[in-house]
Design an enzyme around this catalytic site. Structure first.
Site: not given
Ligand code: F6P
Length: 326
Positions: A27, A13, A174, A130, A74, A128, A105, A132, A218
């Site tokens: 560079r 991603g 995720r 995330d 991917r 990334t 990851d 993570d 709200s």
């Molecule tokens: O980049 C990580 C992430 O944003 C996750 O949080 C999410 O589940 C995933 O990518 C979704 O990516 P894609 O739709 O490209 O598989």
């Protein structure tokens, strides 16, 4: 071995700042008289021989651009031994001595297998949103994504207030709740649902009832994509509506807009520092490391450790969020 040529690729991603890191890698290579090759579309591009020479001019005008100039993918094929063998044939064909992988990851997991099989040195830059990965307080793109989420939810809040509504806003993550927790605090969420902390529907409803009683007309509940309080955020909102019909509930899924946009100043500086260190680390003869950032300093973590333990949620942030819900 003296490194003469480094390849760089972006994988998995995408995240804001990938271009910034790529520019820094190219560079720094040039600064050290090392050739640099850009691999397009991640590991799939390595298999398909989508490899082009990059020089300092090839990366002009990209420091502020979201996405990745090298494209990302991917690769299923790279998961197979045959796929990796094809990729290695191209590594040899282009006289590549080492690779910088900008990804998360999954990309680092593939990198480790490839490195072990073909003894090609690899350094990872954690790209990334995330956050993570273990070994860095910030992954590249996380800060930009947080600001994007904050601005989006600020806008949702405007309409939530006008209509006395309760909004469930799903944000990315995720496996991790970093985006939800930090953006939730930044926008003043009533509750923040993350995979690392199981609140449960009943407690959520109690909290919403309490806030309504206290005069709130709200509310915003920020939900991490990986949270499993409901089957998904829509089902969750339905279940809450059944138990607590006092509010009109709306759901907003922010989705992939969180991954785009121009990187923040923080991510541009981080990406540049990480890119420089990635090349210098290879020149110094090290490999199998992820470039991280901790307490203001650039640090190295073994790639194996980076992917094994998700970076932990800071308990102080959970406490702060709870106090704000008084
Ligand atoms: O980049 C990580 C992430 O944003 C996750 O949080 C999410 O589940 C995933 O990518 C979704 O990516 P894609 O739709 O490209 O598989």
């Amino acid at each position: 071995m003296k490194i003469k040529k480094i390849a760089v690729l972006t994988s998995g991603g995408d995240s804001p700042g990938m271009n910034t890191a790529l520019r820094a890698v190219v560079r720094t290579c040039s600064y050290n008289n090392i050739q640099c090759a850009g691999v397009y579309r991640g590991f799939q591009g390595l298999i398909n021989d989508e490899i082009k020479t990059l020089n300092t001019r090839s990366v002009r005008g990209i420091i502020n651009r979201g996405g990745t100039m090298l494209y990302s993918a991917r690769s299923e094929e790279f998961k197979s031994k045959d796929g990796r063998k094809k990729a290695y044939e191209n590594v040899k064909k282009h006289n590549i001595d080492a690779i910088v992988v900008i990804g998360g990851d999954g990309s680092f997991t593939g990198s480790l297998i490839f490195e072990k099989e073909f003894k090609i040195p690899i350094i990872g830059i954690p790209g990334t949103i995330d956050n993570d990965l273990f070994g860095t307080s910030h992954t590249l793109g996380y800060d930009t994504a947080l600001n994007t989420v904050m601005e989006a939810i600020d806008k949702i809040r405007d309409t939530a207030i006008s209509h006395d509504r309760l909004f469930f806003v799903e944000v990315m993550g995720r496996d991790a709740g970093h985006i939800a927790l930090n953006s939730g605090i930044a926008i003043g969420a009533q509750e923040i649902l993350i995979p690392e902390l199981k609140i449960g529907i009943d407690e959520l409803v109690i909290s919403l009832k309490k806030s309504k009683k206290a005069g709130k007309s709200s509310s915003i509940v920020v939900v991490a994509e990986g949270d499993d309080t409901g089957k998904n955020v829509f089902e969750l909102s339905k279940r809450v509506e059944e138990k607590f019909p006092d509010y009109e509930i709306k759901v907003s899924v922010l989705g992939h807009m969180q991954r785009g946009g121009s990187p923040t100043c923080f991510d541009r500086v981080l990406g540049t520092r990480m890119g420089v260190t990635a090349v210098e680390t290879l020149i110094n003869g090290q490999s199998s490391k992820m470039i991280g950032f901790k307490e203001g300093k650039i640090v190295l973590t073994p790639l194996t450790a980076a992917i094994k333990g998700n970076s932990k949620i800071n308990p102080e942030l959970i406490r702060v969020a709870e106090i704000m819900n008084v």
